[in-house]
Scaffold this active site. Structure first.
Site, PDB file in Angstrom:
ATOM      1  N   ARG A  18      12.247   9.907  -9.020  1.00 37.25           N
ATOM      2  CA  ARG A  18      10.851   9.732  -9.352  1.00 37.25           C
ATOM      3  C   ARG A  18      10.245  10.967  -9.951  1.00 37.25           C
ATOM      4  NH1 ARG A  18       7.807   8.386  -4.024  1.00 37.25           N
ATOM      5  NH2 ARG A  18       9.293   9.881  -3.356  1.00 37.25           N
ATOM      6  N   GLU A  19      10.952  11.675 -10.738  1.00 35.88           N
ATOM      7  CA  GLU A  19      10.399  12.969 -11.492  1.00 35.88           C
ATOM      8  C   GLU A  19       9.197  12.424 -12.484  1.00 35.88           C
ATOM      9  OE1 GLU A  19      14.882  13.541 -11.010  1.00 35.88           O
ATOM     10  OE2 GLU A  19      13.491  11.910 -11.567  1.00 35.88           O
ATOM     11  N   ILE A 435      -9.130  -4.245   3.707  1.00 41.10           N
ATOM     12  CA  ILE A 435      -7.988  -5.212   3.269  1.00 41.10           C
ATOM     13  C   ILE A 435      -6.847  -4.805   4.462  1.00 41.10           C
ATOM     14  CG2 ILE A 435      -6.314  -5.997   1.792  1.00 41.10           C
ATOM     15  CD1 ILE A 435      -9.356  -6.985   1.568  1.00 41.10           C
ATOM     16  N   SER A 437      -5.216  -1.044   5.039  1.00 39.02           N
ATOM     17  CA  SER A 437      -4.751   0.205   4.983  1.00 39.02           C
ATOM     18  C   SER A 437      -5.766   1.372   4.500  1.00 39.02           C
ATOM     19  CB  SER A 437      -3.356   0.525   4.002  1.00 39.02           C
ATOM     20  OG  SER A 437      -3.908   0.269   2.824  1.00 39.02           O
ATOM     21  N   GLU A 488      -2.615   1.245   9.302  1.00 40.59           N
ATOM     22  CA  GLU A 488      -1.290   0.884   8.951  1.00 40.59           C
ATOM     23  C   GLU A 488      -0.554   2.364   8.576  1.00 40.59           C
ATOM     24  OE1 GLU A 488      -0.921  -1.912   5.728  1.00 40.59           O
ATOM     25  OE2 GLU A 488      -2.400  -3.390   6.634  1.00 40.59           O
ATOM     26  N   CYS A 520       5.186   3.706  -7.203  1.00 33.97           N
ATOM     27  CA  CYS A 520       6.723   3.001  -7.393  1.00 33.97           C
ATOM     28  C   CYS A 520       6.991   2.605  -5.682  1.00 33.97           C
ATOM     29  CB  CYS A 520       7.825   4.199  -7.471  1.00 33.97           C
ATOM     30  SG  CYS A 520       7.629   4.838  -9.246  1.00 33.97           S
ATOM     31  N   TRP A 565       8.766  -9.335  -3.350  1.00 34.19           N
ATOM     32  CA  TRP A 565       8.570  -7.914  -3.457  1.00 34.19           C
ATOM     33  C   TRP A 565       9.948  -7.466  -2.803  1.00 34.19           C
ATOM     34  CZ3 TRP A 565       2.973  -6.074  -2.189  1.00 34.19           C
ATOM     35  CH2 TRP A 565       2.037  -6.496  -3.360  1.00 34.19           C
ATOM     36  N   GLU A 609       2.757 -14.530  -8.328  1.00 34.76           N
ATOM     37  CA  GLU A 609       3.728 -13.966  -9.309  1.00 34.76           C
ATOM     38  C   GLU A 609       5.436 -14.526  -8.998  1.00 34.76           C
ATOM     39  OE1 GLU A 609       6.661 -10.089  -7.405  1.00 34.76           O
ATOM     40  OE2 GLU A 609       4.246  -9.852  -7.739  1.00 34.76           O
ATOM     41  N   HIS A 698      -8.164   1.311  -7.228  1.00 34.99           N
ATOM     42  CA  HIS A 698      -7.268   1.781  -7.896  1.00 34.99           C
ATOM     43  C   HIS A 698      -7.657   2.772  -8.733  1.00 34.99           C
ATOM     44  CE1 HIS A 698      -4.713  -1.452  -6.996  1.00 34.99           C
ATOM     45  NE2 HIS A 698      -5.380  -2.433  -7.643  1.00 34.99           N
TER      46      HIS A 698
END
EC number: 2.1.1.14
Length: 762
Positions: A18-19, A435, A437, A488, A520, A565, A609, A698
């Site tokens: 994950r660089e 919601i 968390s 959470e 990610c 997912w 989805e 976000h």
């Protein structure tokens, strides 16, 4: 004789460790400067291409790599910039502002890339946009790789039909005109590639798989206008994720190659091939390795499938490739991965899938015997995986067979339940909640790492989680929220957490995939039958409830989202997997209720989805998806209130299914849709409990009380006041405490003002 080449459509951007994520977030925080950031991104780009070269891929893509999102890349290259960001002068600042928002301007909407878990930034159209080519990223990337490695590559760009189809801000009748306005820009970009000596360009048109015959004909006119200006540059028209219904029209496009998905097409592309053939003078780019799942390919079966294609399509040149970009799978098997050997050997990530393509090419060129060792190894690994999974089987099948209709529905209708719940719960008008968390600080992440490394005992870690939970219960009470959550803090990811605690799942340490921007996730691997082992959330939820007299919601992830997912097994149907998960979660819901929790939220953000791309395939999926949810939730008392949450979706497509879930309250991400869902509700009322997100989680931006009050007032114009909830868009895990508290304070005040206004009206 047919020439065989290996090709790829796209490769993961994030790096093995994950660089890419780390470089982005360091730049956003200001801990690295722009030059350092761009150098890091360049190194990751080079590494991704080098991996493909080393795997002997003949046709390597470029410009699939991006600093955030490839659709946003296309928009910015064409000067397709929303008005609120046009005052910015720095290109990099503008790019990230569109994606993430700035103090005085909200970010552009983000939504699912077709039916995947990747999210793209939605281009916003308005008539004032002055279309021009501001950057030819494809040319820059081609030159960079030619300079570094001396190899030819295949630049990739989203095509005009798909790009405009994915955009918003125009009437459907305007789409063709907007597409035509883009044609000169595509011509300019492609001619610059041609002048550079580029041999092939890949134009992605996945939206053609959902297009009507009329639209496929219209898109053909776009390609006629574009390719008529080219002389030496070869164009590959690439489709994926399903078949194209207007196949005869598609194969007549004025292009030199066509890419088809032979994995996720439900066999339709092969049938079209048999019925209508394929032009012998065009390259057929056949997607024969699954680009979206992680299971090792049966090389003999795949080789036979390609030979079947070749027996029908007598083409001069065949490219074998993944069914889609490999963006949707992890980069490669990590040397430190801890999975059981038989499971790990049965997996295939992006790098390994390229090796499978190389082996298939050898089998096609030199004969099956040339890869007999690889074929036998693949079969042995697949058989070992099957035996490993069988060892994890459970009693689920017997329990599922014993289910009856009453196991899939609440005892009484919603309106009757609502009256009982109002009396039992005692909530105010326009109740406020979050919601699920709350921010996971560096301290939370550090504590989790210490526990996982056995530096902390279970008791030490639980004490820390309890302290953090209490701190946020106190914060919520101080903010005067009406329904609380435990935060959470024990969870890294809403699906991962349950994947670790249910039988039939395996959890990886390093199998990361990009969800959106720098976010990610590590999808759990469903390899066997799913089974409830013991209560998963009860202890932490009950502890939180003991700290307050207000209601604390139980928080679960729903069966369809866990399925969508995860990387699901491919030996049984998705419906059967969803029912297995639903039955396991049903036991958790009952355990929460038995422990005194009166509001239980079962999140289904990924329900939409999972929709098949073709509408004719929707009913079957939506029916069993709603059934799986009701299987999870239908055992509770009438007084127990079931909530669900959804995000990043075009909800208009699934409103009937949302109603069929029979949840008492649904909360929906709304702020980034800029009022679109409200417009829909004006003509299609939703009469159960509903909470439309009043601010975008976000973005670090803190919206004002007035801004959120106005959203509430607008919503109440079309939503029943006595069943409307006030909440943020989604969970707050990725935000900072200061901005979270400030935003929630304003949200509660906005709800109070709206509540007072409604009381006066009464």
């Amino acid at each position: 004789m047919t020439t065989i080449k290996t090709s790829n459509l796209g490769f993961p951007r994030i790096g093995l460790n994950r660089e890419w994520k780390k470089a982005l977030e360091a730049y956003w925080k200001g801990s690295t400067d722009k030059d350092t950031f761009l150098k890091q991104i360049d190194e990751l780009f080079l590494s991704a291409v080098k991996t493909q070269i080393d795997q002997q891929i003949d046709v390597v893509p470029v410009s699939d790599f991006t600093q955030y999102d490839h659709v946003l890349d296309t928009a910015v290259s064409f000067n397709w910039i929303p008005k609120r960001f046009r005052h910015l002068t720095d290109a990099t600042d503008t790019y990230f502002a569109i994606a993430r928002g700035i103090k005085d301007a909200v970010s552009s909407e983000m939504t699912k890339w077709f039916n995947t878990n990747y999210h793209y930034i939605v281009p916003e159209y308005d008539e004032s946009i002055e279309f021009r080519l501001t950057r030819n990223k494809q040319l820059e990337d081609y030159r960079r790789i030619k300079q570094e490695y001396g190899v030819e590559t295949k630049p990739v760009i989203v095509g005009p039909y798909t790009f405009v189809t994915l955009a918003k801000g125009y009437e459907p009748s305007e789409a063709k005109a907007i597409q035509k306005r883009l044609v000169p820009l595509y011509v300019q970009l492609l001619k610059e590639l041609e002048e550079e000596g580029v041999k092939w360009v890949q134009i992605d048109e996945p939206a053609l798989v959902t297009a009507s015959s009329e639209d496929v004909r219209g898109a053909k006119e776009l390609f006629e206008s574009i390719t008529s200006e080219l002389s030496s540059l070869n164009v590959l028209l690439q489709t994926y994720f399903d078949s194209v219904d207007a196949y005869e029209e598609l194969i007549s496009y004025p292009v030199q190659g066509i890419g088809l998905d032979f994995v996720h097409d439900k066999g339709r592309n092969l049938e079209q091939l048999k019925t209508h053939g394929f032009p012998t003078d065009k390259v057929l780019a056949a997607g024969v390795i699954d680009g979206r799942n992680i299971w090792k390919a049966d090389l003999e079966e795949r080789l036979d499938a390609v030979l079947d294609i070749l027996s029908i399509a007598k083409v001069d040149e065949l490219w074998i490739q993944p069914s889609s970009s490999l963006l949707h799978v992890p980069v490669a098997k990590h040397p430190d991965e801890h999975l059981e050997k038989d499971l790990l050997n049965g997996l295939s990530y992006a790098k390994e899938k390229l090796a499978e393509l190389t082996a298939l090419k050898e089998g096609l060129v030199s004969g099956k015997a040339a890869i007999s060792e690889e074929i036998q190894q693949a079969k042995a690994d697949i058989q070992a995986l099957k035996q490993f999974a069988t060892g994890a089987n459970s009693e689920q099948k017997k329990e599922l067979e014993q289910l009856t209709d009453k196991d899939f529905k609440r005892p009484i209708p919603f309106e009757e339940r609502l009256a009982l719940q109002n009396e039992s719960l005692g909530l105010p008008l326009l109740p406020t909640t979050t919601i699920g968390s709350f921010p996971q600080s560096a301290e939370v992440r550090s504590a989790r790492q210490k526990w996982r490394k056995a530096e902390w005992s279970d008791e030490q870690y639980q004490n820390f989680i309890n302290a953090e939970t209490k701190r946020w219960i106190d914060i919520q009470e101080e903010l005067e929220l009406d329904v609380l959550v435990h935060g959470e803090f024990e969870r890294t990811d809403m699906v991962e957490y349950f994947g670790e605690k249910l039988a039939g799942f395996a959890f990886t340490k390093y199998a990361w995939v990009q969800s959106y921007g720098s976010r990610c996730v590590r999808p759990p691997v469903i390899y066997g039958d799913v089974e409830f082992i013991e209560p998963m959330t009860v202890k932490d939820t009950v502890y939180a409830q003991s700290l307050t007299s207000k209601h604390v919601k139980g928080m679960l992830t729903g069966p369809v989202t866990i399925l969508n997912w995860s990387f699901p097994r491919n030996d049984i149907s998705r419906k059967e997997i969803a029912f297995q998960i639903g039955l396991a979660l049903r036991k958790e819901v009952k355990a929460l209720e038995d422990a005194g929790i009166q509001i239980i939220q079962v999140d289904e953000p990924a329900l939409r989805e999972g929709l098949p791309l073709k509408t004719r395939d929707w009913d079957e999926y939506l029916t069993w998806a709603a059934e799986a949810f009701r299987l999870t939730t239908s055992s509770v008392k009438n007084e127990t209130q079931i909530h669900t949450h959804m995000c990043y979706s075009n909800f208009e497509d699934i409103v009937d299914t949302i109603n069929d879930l029979d949840a008492d309250v649904i909360t929906i991400e709304h702020s980034r849709s800029h009022g679109g869902f409200l417009d829909y509700l004006k003509n299609h009322p939703y009469l159960k409990g509903l909470g439309l997100g009043v601010y975008d989680i976000h973005s670090p931006r803190v919206p004002s009380t007035e801004e959120m009050y106005n959203i509430i007032v607008d919503a109440l114009a079309v939503c029943p006041t006595d069943r409307f909830w006030v909440n943020p868009d989604c969970g707050l895990k990725t935000r900072q405490q200061e901005e979270t508290v400030a935003a929630l304070k304003n949200m509660v005040e906005a709800a109070k003002q709206a509540r007072a206004q409604q009381t006066q009206l009464v």
